[in-house]
Structures are given as structure tokens and as C-alpha cells.
Design a protein around this motif. Structure first.
Motif, PDB file in Angstrom:
ATOM      1  N   UNK A   1       2.130  -2.795  -3.131  1.00 10.83           N
ATOM      2  CA  UNK A   1       1.511  -2.379  -1.877  1.00 10.83           C
ATOM      3  C   UNK A   1       2.574  -2.102  -0.826  1.00 10.83           C
ATOM      4  N   UNK A   2       2.348  -1.086  -0.038  1.00  9.25           N
ATOM      5  CA  UNK A   2       3.202  -0.748   1.112  1.00  9.25           C
ATOM      6  C   UNK A   2       4.637  -0.403   0.727  1.00  9.25           C
ATOM      7  N   UNK A   3       4.810   0.107  -0.484  1.00 11.30           N
ATOM      8  CA  UNK A   3       6.114   0.596  -0.909  1.00 11.30           C
ATOM      9  C   UNK A   3       6.084   2.101  -1.179  1.00 11.30           C
ATOM     10  N   UNK A   4       5.029   2.768  -0.706  1.00 12.10           N
ATOM     11  CA  UNK A   4       4.859   4.198  -0.980  1.00 12.10           C
ATOM     12  C   UNK A   4       4.912   4.483  -2.476  1.00 12.10           C
ATOM     13  N   UNK A   5       4.375   3.561  -3.280  1.00 13.77           N
ATOM     14  CA  UNK A   5       4.437   3.735  -4.724  1.00 13.77           C
ATOM     15  C   UNK A   5       3.455   4.820  -5.153  1.00 13.77           C
ATOM     16  N   UNK A   6       3.830   5.540  -6.194  1.00 15.64           N
ATOM     17  CA  UNK A   6       3.082   6.725  -6.604  1.00 15.64           C
ATOM     18  C   UNK A   6       2.338   6.510  -7.925  1.00 15.64           C
ATOM     19  N   UNK A   7       1.254   7.259  -8.092  1.00 14.89           N
ATOM     20  CA  UNK A   7       0.524   7.377  -9.357  1.00 14.89           C
ATOM     21  C   UNK A   7       0.293   8.868  -9.596  1.00 14.89           C
ATOM     22  N   UNK A   8      -0.283   9.201 -10.746  1.00 16.79           N
ATOM     23  CA  UNK A   8      -0.540  10.605 -11.082  1.00 16.79           C
ATOM     24  C   UNK A   8      -2.035  10.850 -11.289  1.00 16.79           C
ATOM     25  N   UNK A   9      -2.515  11.955 -10.750  1.00 12.73           N
ATOM     26  CA  UNK A   9      -3.901  12.376 -10.953  1.00 12.73           C
ATOM     27  C   UNK A   9      -3.893  13.867 -11.254  1.00 12.73           C
ATOM     28  N   UNK A  10      -4.372  14.233 -12.434  1.00 12.13           N
ATOM     29  CA  UNK A  10      -4.406  15.649 -12.834  1.00 12.13           C
ATOM     30  C   UNK A  10      -3.046  16.324 -12.659  1.00 12.13           C
ATOM     31  N   UNK A  11      -1.971  15.575 -12.940  1.00 13.09           N
ATOM     32  CA  UNK A  11      -0.630  16.116 -12.830  1.00 13.09           C
ATOM     33  C   UNK A  11      -0.043  16.098 -11.436  1.00 13.09           C
ATOM     34  N   UNK A  12      -0.820  15.652 -10.459  1.00 12.41           N
ATOM     35  CA  UNK A  12      -0.359  15.606  -9.073  1.00 12.41           C
ATOM     36  C   UNK A  12      -0.013  14.164  -8.674  1.00 12.41           C
ATOM     37  N   UNK A  13       0.898  14.041  -7.734  1.00 17.18           N
ATOM     38  CA  UNK A  13       1.312  12.721  -7.250  1.00 17.18           C
ATOM     39  C   UNK A  13       0.387  12.267  -6.130  1.00 17.18           C
ATOM     40  N   UNK A  14      -0.039  11.011  -6.222  1.00 17.02           N
ATOM     41  CA  UNK A  14      -0.806  10.380  -5.146  1.00 17.02           C
ATOM     42  C   UNK A  14      -0.126   9.059  -4.777  1.00 17.02           C
ATOM     43  N   UNK A  15      -0.178   8.712  -3.490  1.00 17.27           N
ATOM     44  CA  UNK A  15       0.503   7.519  -2.996  1.00 17.27           C
ATOM     45  C   UNK A  15      -0.492   6.388  -2.769  1.00 17.27           C
ATOM     46  N   UNK A  16      -0.103   5.176  -3.174  1.00 20.63           N
ATOM     47  CA  UNK A  16      -0.913   3.997  -2.898  1.00 20.63           C
ATOM     48  C   UNK A  16      -0.815   3.675  -1.408  1.00 20.63           C
ATOM     49  N   UNK A  17      -1.954   3.451  -0.759  1.00 23.20           N
ATOM     50  CA  UNK A  17      -1.971   3.069   0.651  1.00 23.20           C
ATOM     51  C   UNK A  17      -2.734   1.756   0.813  1.00 23.20           C
ATOM     52  N   UNK A  18      -2.336   0.978   1.811  1.00 21.45           N
ATOM     53  CA  UNK A  18      -2.973  -0.320   2.025  1.00 21.45           C
ATOM     54  C   UNK A  18      -2.594  -1.309   0.941  1.00 21.45           C
ATOM     55  N   UNK A  19      -3.184  -2.497   1.016  1.00 22.80           N
ATOM     56  CA  UNK A  19      -2.928  -3.532   0.024  1.00 22.80           C
ATOM     57  C   UNK A  19      -3.732  -3.282  -1.240  1.00 22.80           C
ATOM     58  N   UNK A  20      -3.081  -3.411  -2.387  1.00 24.59           N
ATOM     59  CA  UNK A  20      -3.807  -3.386  -3.661  1.00 24.59           C
ATOM     60  C   UNK A  20      -4.739  -4.583  -3.697  1.00 24.59           C
ATOM     61  N   UNK A  21      -6.002  -4.350  -4.052  1.00 25.08           N
ATOM     62  CA  UNK A  21      -7.024  -5.397  -4.057  1.00 25.08           C
ATOM     63  C   UNK A  21      -7.107  -6.049  -5.439  1.00 25.08           C
ATOM     64  N   UNK A  22      -7.971  -7.049  -5.574  1.00 24.27           N
ATOM     65  CA  UNK A  22      -8.132  -7.723  -6.849  1.00 24.27           C
ATOM     66  C   UNK A  22      -8.629  -6.774  -7.933  1.00 24.27           C
ATOM     67  N   UNK A  23      -9.548  -5.864  -7.572  1.00 24.20           N
ATOM     68  CA  UNK A  23     -10.200  -5.021  -8.574  1.00 24.20           C
ATOM     69  C   UNK A  23     -10.049  -3.525  -8.323  1.00 24.20           C
ATOM     70  N   UNK A  24      -9.466  -3.153  -7.196  1.00 22.82           N
ATOM     71  CA  UNK A  24      -9.400  -1.745  -6.810  1.00 22.82           C
ATOM     72  C   UNK A  24      -8.123  -1.490  -6.015  1.00 22.82           C
ATOM     73  N   UNK A  25      -7.818  -0.216  -5.850  1.00 25.71           N
ATOM     74  CA  UNK A  25      -6.748   0.170  -4.928  1.00 25.71           C
ATOM     75  C   UNK A  25      -7.102   1.523  -4.324  1.00 25.71           C
ATOM     76  N   UNK A  26      -6.429   1.833  -3.227  1.00 16.48           N
ATOM     77  CA  UNK A  26      -6.770   3.017  -2.446  1.00 16.48           C
ATOM     78  C   UNK A  26      -5.587   3.975  -2.461  1.00 16.48           C
ATOM     79  N   UNK A  27      -5.888   5.276  -2.600  1.00 18.50           N
ATOM     80  CA  UNK A  27      -4.861   6.293  -2.773  1.00 18.50           C
ATOM     81  C   UNK A  27      -5.015   7.396  -1.734  1.00 18.50           C
ATOM     82  N   UNK A  28      -3.882   7.927  -1.287  1.00 19.03           N
ATOM     83  CA  UNK A  28      -3.866   9.137  -0.475  1.00 19.03           C
ATOM     84  C   UNK A  28      -3.881  10.330  -1.420  1.00 19.03           C
TER      85      UNK A  28
END
Length: 381
Positions: free
Chosen positions: A300-327
Motif C-alpha cells: 500500500x502507498x508505494x505506487x505499486x502496479x498491477x496489469x489489466x488487459x495489458x495496461x498498468x494500473x496503480x494500487x491506491x489507498x490501503x490494501x484491505x483484508x479481502x479487496x484492494x482499490x486501483x486507479x
């Protein structure tokens, strides 16, 4: 789940794909470093480092592997009940009260020290064992100074000696100090083996090298080697270059799904603690995985990235127990149910486990084994 056949990916909340072809590739790479008389003892403890001990062991058995190592008796029994044959060695401690289970399921037990050996011999039955020598790690193992008592253990009729081994605690490092320490461990091990053999002791199969011992100390004369992390295609230390010659292929990918897509406005906050504040209108998405699934909250809060359909998305906010939020502002045509790649390849992009472990200041072993049981396993070839 045994394969990708008849799997409806839409039904999966979060899942890991286990590429068995890559597992075979890694095994062949490891075997290429061994002499003809040395065999692989596959380390499948901790649910095969998060890859699924039963399915991984079955597949390795189909490739001819006949020696397996686990951490505890219940892991060994799980494999036996699943039909795994050959030797299964418990590397850790088993209560002496379970000696009957060890014998019944034909499991080999590590002798963790001299007193433990004596206690095991007080109970009825002959037990297959490997004797572990403490050559300097000071964890489990009999102290090599106790040579007379050690010889008595080998001679005890209630112990069927299948092997003798030790563990190299700094084999992953090529720093001079660490190499010197490792070489001292190697010297101690072979000196005690020599003493035992000159005393007409059958030490069984000898083994000393785990993953980095195999790669960094190739020329040791052993009957078995114990690959763990390298079998699964990654290094322990993130971005470790000492394994490059093996051309390992990561076996595991980690994926999840999009559950919701919405727009937030400038100055709105996101997640627990309101730790993210938007500086513009944004499109965000909720993904169905969290720290209870083993995806580290420390990202959380490290601008860490994931991939969706080949595109980069950034994790925003705190990662939760069961979910996380992406820009996902830069991703068009995003919809509920789309796949999010957390580890692995997606349309030319790649997220490595090394990146996760580096940010969370740990080793890849921990990152892999932390993946929770809610995350399904899918085996592909």
C-alpha cells in the motif's frame, strides 16, 4: 483443480495458475547440474511453496522423482493418502508419540538431535530415519562433537538409517566471508562422514545441497540434492543474478477479478484511513483480493502496479483484508469480471514476484508461501 479443462474463470474470485511445463523445465535444468548417480529430492513443504503439494508431487512423480521432503508429518501423510510413492522425508520435528504413524505411512523421519533419537528408540517399532548433522547452522541436527553417541545412534536396531545430511545456511551468498563459512560446513560434514564410514557405519544416502548449494557448490559428491525455491522457478533473494545460468521459468502466476468500477472526483478519499486523496477526477476499480489472501498490505502507498488487459494500473489507498482499490483512469472499456494480473504476464507486460518481495523487504519464499487457501489453484501444461 487439475487442469484448465472445464474451468469457468468467471466463477473464480482469485486464483493462481501453476504452469507444470515450467516446473518440468526447471527440474531438467537442475538435473543437468548433477552427476548420474545423484538424484533429486523435491522439497514440497508448505504446500509446495504455495503451488499445491499433492498436484506438484504427482506431476514430479510422473517425471520419475522418487524422493520428496516435507516439513512435518501431516504434510507427509497428505502425500501418502494422495498416492505418492517413494520416500517422503520429514525435515522437521515429529512428536515421538506419533512414531506409529511414521511407520504406518512409511515415512522417513529426521533425527533432530541425540536425545530425540533416544526417545524415539524407547517406543516400539523400527523407523526409517535420516540423521541430520549440525555443521554450524545451530538449528536442528546432532552436534558433531558427540561422535561416540552419534555412532551409537547409527548402531541402534530400532533405527533404519536411510540417509545422513546437513544444511548450508549461507550458500546463497558469494561474499568471501559467507563462502568461507559454507566451505567450513562442507569440510565438517565430509569429515564426520569419513569418520563414520571408517567405523564401519552405513550412513545411507548423503545430501547437503538445497537450492543454492546445488547452484553455487556444484561439485560436491552427494547421493541426493534438495531443490526447493528454484524448482518453482524463482530465486530466494529478489533479483538475484547468481541463478541466471539456470534460465529458470516461474511456475506461478497470481490473478484476481474486477468487482466494481466507479468515478470519484477531485479531493475525494479512498479506503481505510482515507490515506489516498485524489488530485483529479479518477476512474477507480475494486479488485477481489487482499492481505488475507496473502497479497501483502505492505504494498500500500508505494505506487505499486498491477496489469489489466495489458495496461498498468496503480494500487491506491490501503490494501484491505479481502479487496484492494486501483486507479484505472487510463484503461478504456474496463468491465466487472476483467482479470487483474498481480504476478505474471499479461499481453506483453510482466509483474515479477521479485518486485513484490523487494518492496515488502522479504524473500520470495515468504511471498509465495503466504498466498492463502482462498486463492484457487489451476494447473496448466
Amino acid at each position: 483443480m487439475n487442469s484448465t479443462e472445464n474451468i469457468n474463470y468467471e466463477d473464480l474470485r482469485a486464483y493462481r495458475e501453476i504452469n507444470l511445463s515450467n516446473l518440468k523445465h526447471n527440474l531438467l535444468q537442475i538435473e543437468s547440474l548433477l552427476n548420474n548417480n545423484c538424484k533429486v529430492m523435491a522439497v514440497v513443504k508448505a504446500d509446495a511453496y504455495g503451488h499445491g503439494a499433492v498436484e506438484v508431487s504427482k506431476y514430479l512423480q510422473s517425471l520419475g522423482i522418487m524422493h520428496f521432503a516435507v516439513a512435518c508429518i501431516d504434510e507427509a501423510i497428505e502425500l501418502r493418502k494422495a498416492g505418492i510413492v517413494g520416500e517422503i522425508l520429514v525435515l522437521g520435528y515429529t512428536p515421538t508419540s506419533r512414531k506409529k504413524d511414521l511407520i504406518y505411512y512409511n515415512i522417513s523421519q529426521t533425527i533432530v538431535d541425540i536425545n530425540y533419537a533416544k526417545e524415539l528408540c524407547e517406543n516400539e517399532g523400527i523407523l526409517d530415519v535420516h540423521i541430520k548433522l549440525d555443521t554450524g547452522m545451530n538449528r536442528l541436527g546432532t552436534k558433531i562433537e558427540d561422535i561416540e553417541e552419534l555412532i551409537e545412534i547409527y548402531k541402534n536396531e530400532k533405527l533404519n538409517i536411510k540417509g545422513t545430511f546437513s544444511h548450508l545456511s549461507r550458500a546463497d551468498s558469494l561474499l568471501e566471508e559467507d563462502v568461507n563459512f559454507t566451505n567450513s560446513q562442507i569440510d565438517k560434514f565430509y569429515k564426520i562422514i569419513d569418520i563414520l564410514e571408517k567405523s564401519n557405519i552405513d550412513v545411507g544416502k548423503i545430501h547437503l545441497q538445497s537450492s543454492y548449494g546445488i547452484t553455487n557448490y556444484k561439485n560436491l559428491k552427494c547421493d541426493l540434492v534438495r531443490p526447493g525455491i528454484i524448482l518453482y522457478g524463482v530465486s530466494s533473494i529478489p533479483y538475484d543474478k547468481t541463478l541466471d545460468e539456470l534460465s529458470l521459468k516461474p511456475v506461478l502466476s497470481l490473478k484476481t477479478k474486477i468487482a466494481s468500477v466507479k468515478v470519484i472526483h477531485e479531493s475525494e478519499t479512498v479506503g481505510y484511513g482515507n490515506n489516498f486523496t485524489s488530485n483529479r477526477d479518477m476512474k477507480i476499480a475494486v479488485a477481489t483480493i487482499g492481505y488475507a489472501d496473502g497479497y501483502p498490505r505492505g504494498l500500500s502507498r508505494y505506487d505499486f502496479k498491477v496489469l489489466i488487459n495489458g495496461h498498468v494500473a496503480k494500487i491506491i489507498g490501503n490494501i484491505c483484508m479481502d479487496q484492494m482499490i486501483l486507479d484505472v483512469s487510463n484503461i478504456e472499456n474496463l468491465k466487472i469480471g476483467d482479470t487483474v494480473t498481480l504476478i505474471g504476464e499479461d499481453k506483453g507486460g510482466y509483474i515479477s514476484i521479485d518486485a513484490i518481495s523487494e518492496v515488502t523487504n522479504t524473500i520470495n519464499n515468504e511471498t509465495l508461501t503466504a498466498i492463502g487457501k482462498r486463492v484457487s489453484k489451476i494447473y496448466i501444461k
